[in-house]
Design a protein around this motif. Structure first.
Motif, PDB file in Angstrom:
ATOM      1  N   PRO A 150       0.822  -1.235   0.000  1.00 40.17           N
ATOM      2  CA  PRO A 150       0.000   0.000   0.000  1.00 40.17           C
ATOM      3  C   PRO A 150       0.842   1.265   0.000  1.00 40.17           C
ATOM      4  O   PRO A 150       0.470   2.266  -0.633  1.00 40.17           O
ATOM      5  N   TYR A 151       1.998   1.230   0.701  1.00 38.60           N
ATOM      6  CA  TYR A 151       2.872   2.419   0.722  1.00 38.60           C
ATOM      7  C   TYR A 151       3.474   2.666  -0.669  1.00 38.60           C
ATOM      8  O   TYR A 151       3.662   3.807  -1.082  1.00 38.60           O
ATOM      9  N   TYR A 196       2.076   1.916  -3.548  1.00 35.64           N
ATOM     10  CA  TYR A 196       1.034   2.530  -4.388  1.00 35.64           C
ATOM     11  C   TYR A 196       0.814   3.993  -3.982  1.00 35.64           C
ATOM     12  O   TYR A 196       0.580   4.856  -4.830  1.00 35.64           O
ATOM     13  N   GLY A 197       0.904   4.278  -2.671  1.00 33.50           N
ATOM     14  CA  GLY A 197       0.778   5.661  -2.192  1.00 33.50           C
ATOM     15  C   GLY A 197       1.889   6.532  -2.760  1.00 33.50           C
ATOM     16  O   GLY A 197       1.657   7.659  -3.209  1.00 33.50           O
ATOM     17  N   SER A 198       3.112   5.983  -2.773  1.00 31.80           N
ATOM     18  CA  SER A 198       4.244   6.745  -3.324  1.00 31.80           C
ATOM     19  C   SER A 198       4.038   6.999  -4.805  1.00 31.80           C
ATOM     20  O   SER A 198       4.376   8.070  -5.330  1.00 31.80           O
ATOM     21  N   TYR A 242       1.711  12.931  -9.084  1.00 37.55           N
ATOM     22  CA  TYR A 242       1.296  14.326  -8.922  1.00 37.55           C
ATOM     23  C   TYR A 242       2.515  15.250  -9.034  1.00 37.55           C
ATOM     24  O   TYR A 242       2.493  16.254  -9.741  1.00 37.55           O
ATOM     25  N   ALA A 263       1.208   7.374  -6.232  1.00 43.43           N
ATOM     26  CA  ALA A 263       0.196   8.439  -6.341  1.00 43.43           C
ATOM     27  C   ALA A 263       0.849   9.809  -6.153  1.00 43.43           C
ATOM     28  O   ALA A 263       0.580  10.756  -6.909  1.00 43.43           O
ATOM     29  N   ALA A 264       1.733   9.913  -5.130  1.00 40.94           N
ATOM     30  CA  ALA A 264       2.394  11.197  -4.871  1.00 40.94           C
ATOM     31  C   ALA A 264       3.311  11.567  -6.036  1.00 40.94           C
ATOM     32  O   ALA A 264       3.334  12.721  -6.494  1.00 40.94           O
ATOM     33  N   LEU A 265       4.036  10.574  -6.517  1.00 40.30           N
ATOM     34  CA  LEU A 265       5.005  10.823  -7.588  1.00 40.30           C
ATOM     35  C   LEU A 265       4.313  11.246  -8.887  1.00 40.30           C
ATOM     36  O   LEU A 265       4.822  12.104  -9.619  1.00 40.30           O
TER      37      LEU A 265
END
Lengths: 454, 290
Positions: free
Chosen positions: A429-430, A432-434, A440, A436-438
């Motif tokens: 999950p982290y 996939y979160g990274s 953006y 998402a941030a990247l």
């Protein structure tokens, strides 16, 4: 409305919220149809009429073909192919810039309409609907179900091309509790990441492959850009397909997987089972097999392969470049066919890697005809790859940046063992979160999806 | 793992990276020069640097023609080249004019007046707004590139420039590119845009000169064929009609037989150095005359 716009985000959020309201459960299909019409007509409302003609026409032919398949099925297919041919290939015969093309005003209006987005995809949906449902000899589905199958917004513009027999049984009431949220999030995030981080950033560099810009490139950079374009087109189309699959899941529909690590294919025939799978399946089911497939001897099989791949090329656009691209892929399939059994008998890692390299190299080189559909420009680019550059002011490319933007495609294809073996499952999950941030922080300049033009 | 827990962890992962980049931006600023993959990127780098660094004595604004005159070619200290490849000189001049402090001397290239002002760029660089986050991958690559290829000063490149000018002119065959450029220059009628842009330049000059800056206009040399093309002739006529005073123009006197162009329009490196040296000689005379 493109998938990467904020308007699309707001649109999906509103439709999603309304879709699962208990009060609207009985109207879920109608809601999706209405939302899809809004999505398609947003910015190009004049094309809604064409979409309506395609769907109503196909539905009429479906009802008739269920009574007499022999007569009405070919007519229905011809109707759809005529639509496709008219819009896609009219520019071969007319100049849209001229003030009046024909004396007949309605035809003049039609001739001046732009290429309807997604026409290549919804026409293939229509044909699949006609063939599959008349083969099953089932009762005709409702018009609204047919509408949903053809214009379901996640797949309307660029697929995946879903077969009617796969999609129609899924049309039933959907419940929020049944949504595979994690799967939907993973597909959607991966899709946006590949589009925004990889494809859009690589597009900045591969824009130098266009004519006449490519004349400013050094020879080694021409080579580099071909490989970057190979990664870009994969990231762009895989990204689109992944978003479509994720969105489909959010609304309770499983769309077919369109890509399965195509660049690790060890043969050209395997490549086509991994690249744009839904198109390959469609062409095999509705063209290659009806042509006789491999049932009429070796030479007829080769001819069928060349026909299917040539038409597959032309499906992308009315250009010599697309035809060449398709025919050369057909030729590679023909050339490897007698060798496949012998190649499969040699099974050791180094040989497999060598085969992968050859397939990847050939596929990548043929993308030149895709990037530069003008045949002369493509040949000019190719020629420059084998002659030293003399331009005193060549374009500067940053190799480190090219590597970092291509890395996700490489990692995805080569595999990340700790994650695939489950040792790093907790970090998923982290990760996939990274992503998402990247996507953006590092999103490249907005460009439309490459397959929108088809 | 439940779907909600998975989504919370996913959001946490995104938030941690965003916060880290936010802190890094606040700590180091977003001014690290990003590697330019397009000419637009190069423009943003140049303009960001102009905003960040002390106001220079001399500023050049123009199009891709002036863009080729690299800052390290000039011996004049404190000079910035804000020319925008693919852009209009008015864009650069407007950005300079909108800043609270002006350079002492502004040189405006008048060759290309057919392009409209890049309003978003003017808006972006007329205000002091730092982005919330920098781009981590680009910043890392920029740091790496700067470490490997730090920007050069005139002193560092001077021996190489001397060697370059000492060599004979390039024999690069530019016929294909020159023919294409000539075709474009003959097809284009820049009258309307050139009139509008000249008017804007007049207004901006009045504005900055009232605030104490001095403005000189320059015309960079084209190849002979391009000089007599339709577009170049119309632009020249409009510019000189608007600014008839010869003192307003910085004369760039060079031996044209020494110059070469990659496409009849843009100077090659050696010629750019020669033109730069001619401009510096003219600048020295203009300053003495003042």
């Amino acid at each position: 409305m493109t998938f990467t716009s904020w308007q699309f985000g707001a649109f999906v959020a509103i439709v999603f919220a309304a879709y699962y309201l208990p009060a609207l459960r009985a109207f879920q299909v109608q809601l999706l149809v209405f939302a899809s019409l809004f999505f398609y007509g947003y910015g190009q409302p004049e094309l809604l009429a064409l979409l309506a003609v395609a769907v109503f026409g196909t539905y009429l032919f479906l009802v008739l073909a269920l009574r007499s398949r022999r007569l009405w099925l070919p007519a229905g297919i011809a109707f759809n192919l005529a639509l496709l041919a008219f819009f896609k290939y009219k520019l071969l015969f007319i100049d849209p810039a001229s003030p009046s093309l024909v004396d007949f005003a309605p035809l003049d209006f039609l001739l001046k309409l732009p290429l309807p987005i997604g026409i290549s995809f919804f026409v293939f949906h229509n044909i699949s609907l006609l063939v599959d449902l008349t083969r099953q000899k089932a009762a005709p589905p409702s018009l609204v179900d047919v509408f949903l199958y053809i214009i379901f917004f996640p797949q309307l513009v660029s697929g995946p091309i879903t077969r009617a027999e796969m999609f129609m049984p899924q049309i039933k009431p959907k419940y929020l509790a049944d949504i595979p949220l994690v799967d939907a999030a993973k597909w959607t995030l991966t899709g946006f990441f590949f589009k925004l981080y990889v494809a859009n950033n690589l597009n900045e560099m591969t824009s130098y492959m266009s004519f006449p810009l490519y004349e400013t490139l050094q020879t080694q950079d021409r080579w580099l850009l071909v490989f970057l374009y190979s990664y870009q087109i994969y990231a762009d189309f895989f990204g689109y397909s992944a978003i479509a699959i994720g969105l489909g899941l959010l609304f309770g529909y499983r769309l077919p997987i369109n890509f399965d690590l195509p660049y690790i294919a060890t043969s050209f025939s395997e490549f086509w089972t991994r690249w744009h799978i839904s198109l390959s399946n469609w062409l095999r089911t509705y063209l290659y097999i009806p042509l006789g497939g491999n049932r009429h001897g070796v030479w007829r099989t080769y001819l069928n392969l060349m026909i299917v791949m040539g038409l597959g090329g032309l499906w992308h656009g009315a250009g010599l470049g697309y035809l060449m691209w398709g025919l050369l892929h057909g030729l590679l399939l023909v050339l490897e066919r007698p060798l496949l059994a012998r190649l499969a008998a040699v099974d050791f890692a180094a040989f497999r890697v060598a085969r992968m390299t050859v397939v990847f190299f050939c596929v990548t080189m043929l993308w030149i005809f895709f990037k530069l559909p003008n045949f002369d420009h493509a040949v000019g680019y190719l020629a420059g790859m084998f002659t030293p550059s003399t331009n005193p002011n060549p374009t500067k490319l940053f190799y480190s940046l090219a590597l970092l933007y291509s890395l996700p495609v490489m990692i995805q294809h080569l595999g990340f063992r700790p994650l695939s073996e489950g040792r790093l499952r907790w970090a998923e999950p982290y990760l996939y979160g990274s992503m998402a941030a990247l996507m953006y922080l590092e999103a490249g300049p907005d460009t439309s999806f490459i397959y929108f033009q088809f | 793992m439940s779907a909600v827990r998975w989504l919370i962890k996913c959001s946490a992962g995104a938030a941690i990276l965003l916060i880290a980049c936010g802190f890094a931006t606040a700590r180091f600023g977003s001014g690290l020069q990003m590697p330019a993959t397009t000419t637009r990127d190069g423009t943003l780098i140049t303009l960001s640097r102009y905003l960040r660094e002390p106001v220079p004595d001399v500023v050049l604004v123009g199009s891709s023609l002036t863009f080729r005159l690299k800052e390290e070619y000039f011996a004049t200290p404190s000079l910035r080249n804000l020319a925008l490849a693919g852009g209009s000189p008015v864009t650069g001049l407007k950005i300079v004019a909108n800043r609270p402090q002006l350079p002492g001397l502004i040189l405006v290239e008048m060759n290309v007046l057919s392009r409209s002002v890049d309003a978003p760029l003017v808006e972006r660089y007329s205000r002091d707004i730092e982005p919330l986050f920098f781009r981590p991958v680009r910043a890392a690559v920029a740091a790496y590139e700067q470490r490997r290829h730090a920007p050069l000063t005139h002193e560092q490149v001077a021996p190489e420039l001397r060697r370059l000018v000492g060599r004979p002119p390039s024999d690069f065959d530019n016929r294909v590119y020159a023919d294409r450029a000539l075709q474009q220059f003959n097809a284009e009628d820049p009258t309307d845009e050139a009139r509008i842009n000249t008017k804007r330049i007049e207004e901006l000059i009045r504005m900055v000169e009232q605030r104490g800056a001095r403005v000189l206009l320059i015309e960079l040399p084209y190849s002979e064929a391009i000089e007599s093309s339709r577009s170049a002739a119309i632009t020249r006529k409009i510019a000189h009609a608007a600014f008839p005073d010869s003192k307003r123009w910085l004369p760039v006197e060079v031996n044209r037989s020494e110059l070469r162009w990659t496409d009849g329009v843009h100077l090659d490196e050696r010629s750019a150095v020669i033109v730069t040296q001619a401009m510096e000689r003219a600048l020295a005379s203009a300053r003495m005359a003042k």
